[in-house]
Design an enzyme around this catalytic site. Sequence first.
Site, PDB file in Angstrom:
ATOM      1  N   LYS A 124      -7.301  19.460   6.428  1.00 58.16           N
ATOM      2  CA  LYS A 124      -5.778  19.933   5.743  1.00 58.16           C
ATOM      3  C   LYS A 124      -5.362  18.950   5.037  1.00 58.16           C
ATOM      4  O   LYS A 124      -4.982  17.817   5.507  1.00 58.16           O
ATOM      5  CB  LYS A 124      -4.588  19.932   6.807  1.00 58.16           C
ATOM      6  CG  LYS A 124      -3.632  19.902   6.505  1.00 58.16           C
ATOM      7  CD  LYS A 124      -2.230  20.423   7.738  1.00 58.16           C
ATOM      8  CE  LYS A 124      -1.350  19.318   7.178  1.00 58.16           C
ATOM      9  NZ  LYS A 124      -0.606  19.229   6.334  1.00 58.16           N
ATOM     10  N   GLU A 200      -5.121   6.966  11.527  1.00 56.81           N
ATOM     11  CA  GLU A 200      -4.974   5.506  11.623  1.00 56.81           C
ATOM     12  C   GLU A 200      -3.334   5.700  11.112  1.00 56.81           C
ATOM     13  O   GLU A 200      -3.367   6.807  10.630  1.00 56.81           O
ATOM     14  CB  GLU A 200      -5.879   5.602   9.962  1.00 56.81           C
ATOM     15  CG  GLU A 200      -6.935   5.886   9.978  1.00 56.81           C
ATOM     16  CD  GLU A 200      -7.730   4.067  10.501  1.00 56.81           C
ATOM     17  OE1 GLU A 200      -6.376   3.431  11.063  1.00 56.81           O
ATOM     18  OE2 GLU A 200      -8.966   4.191  11.251  1.00 56.81           O
ATOM     19  N   CYS A 234      -0.163   2.228   3.850  1.00 57.08           N
ATOM     20  CA  CYS A 234       0.557   1.292   5.698  1.00 57.08           C
ATOM     21  C   CYS A 234      -0.163   0.180   5.226  1.00 57.08           C
ATOM     22  O   CYS A 234       0.368  -0.733   6.694  1.00 57.08           O
ATOM     23  CB  CYS A 234      -0.532   2.516   6.656  1.00 57.08           C
ATOM     24  SG  CYS A 234      -2.150   3.264   6.511  1.00 57.08           S
ATOM     25  N   GLU A 331       8.516   0.815   8.782  1.00 53.32           N
ATOM     26  CA  GLU A 331       7.868   0.517   7.631  1.00 53.32           C
ATOM     27  C   GLU A 331       8.308   1.323   6.701  1.00 53.32           C
ATOM     28  O   GLU A 331       9.041   2.503   6.005  1.00 53.32           O
ATOM     29  CB  GLU A 331       6.580   1.424   8.065  1.00 53.32           C
ATOM     30  CG  GLU A 331       5.444   1.636   6.830  1.00 53.32           C
ATOM     31  CD  GLU A 331       4.586   2.408   7.470  1.00 53.32           C
ATOM     32  OE1 GLU A 331       4.540   3.473   8.106  1.00 53.32           O
ATOM     33  OE2 GLU A 331       3.049   2.612   6.965  1.00 53.32           O
TER      34      GLU A 331
END
Length: 427
Positions: A124, A200, A234, A331
């Site tokens: 995907k 992850e 990230c 974040e």
Amino acid sequence: AANAQGAWAATAPRQRGEILRRTWQRMIEHTDELARLITLEHGKPLADARGEVTYAAEFFRWNSEEAVRIQGSLGTAPAGTNRIVVHHPPVGVVVIVTPRNFPAAMITRKLAPALAAGNAAVIKPPREAPLTALRIGELLHEAGLPAGVVNIVPTLSSGDWFDAAVDHPATRMVSFTGSTEFGIVLLKRAADRVLKTVMELGGNAPFIVFDDADLEAAVQGAMVAKMRHSAETCTAANRFFVHEAVADEFTRMFAAAMADVRIGNGLDDGVTCGPMINAKAVTSINELVTAAADHGATIATGGGAVDGPGHFYPPTVLGNVRSGDDITRHEIFGPVAPVITFDDTEQMIADANDIEMGLTGYVYTRDLGRGLAVSERIQAGMIGLNRGAVSDPAAPFGGMKQSGLGREGAGEGIYEFCETQYIATDW
Ligand code: SIN
């Protein structure tokens, strides 16, 4: 995928490796075309997009070499009664789900080892950036990959997609890169079927500058750790802990470098930071900055969303931030750098670790002994010691704590896509 997997697993590892290597070569030959596609669908500057193509392609080359080195073992049982044969067959059908910040590399980091080990994949690609994935699919076929081994299925309807893919009886593994929030949802879904998982997930990296650091190198590293790929990674440095003796100077130099960044259309010459992915991203970055300023943070450069068209946020450096402030708990996923001053190393390490995330950390000091000792105490899967970039297909990528499960790349990455079978035998 299920129909194609058995025949693929039965091919010689060398043959699989050669197809992967040809794919690496084709990606490199098509660097300009792929980079333009990445910039068009993601927005990052062309130079970053070219860097991503090289990085993404390298996973095929690295794993073309790993395909022929999946090691098993042969031992004798302690009682001397029999032999213990251990080998590593492929998992089977692997579902791969990736984010939009690296339309090529996040797929190849999973797909290349999965294929090298003999798996088939259903992918995907990100809904905001699926075209690069489709082009890589074409290159794989041109390189000789049999039909059905890789299936790229874009969708605007993620829920239905997961129902179909994760619940399908042929699926044996889910490998996901994305937010921790969604990773937890997927882990629960995968648990219902006891699927193997590699996750992850999010980061919130500390970037630590000691008073003996080479400040020019630290600022250069900070720019890479914060700003690569339009600050949407990230691994990005999210909290800058700077020793009080150098905090003013570092902040001034860092703010000057951030003010030099040119935001704009990633296809234009000289642009070094593209747009954020959408209006919502700009709003949430701006809310964090506004709240920090209301809470006493000073704005050394930037601040405030840029008028449209497009979803831009100016590179921003905040001073006078305290560890634990709201902005240090999120974040940011945008070009904003909160600077926190420290004088007590023990307290700074405790603050750096006082979060649920543990993907990356960065340490700058001229004292290598101190650098290694502090690196070992940072709860993160990857540390840049006097370096602003950690990503490398030859190194194990992954996080501790809520930043993830498993590793991608290096020697171990391929074993995530393998089972372990042991055969007790006598002869
Ligand atoms: C990520 O942002 O998810 C990955 C960054 C990288 O591979 O460098």
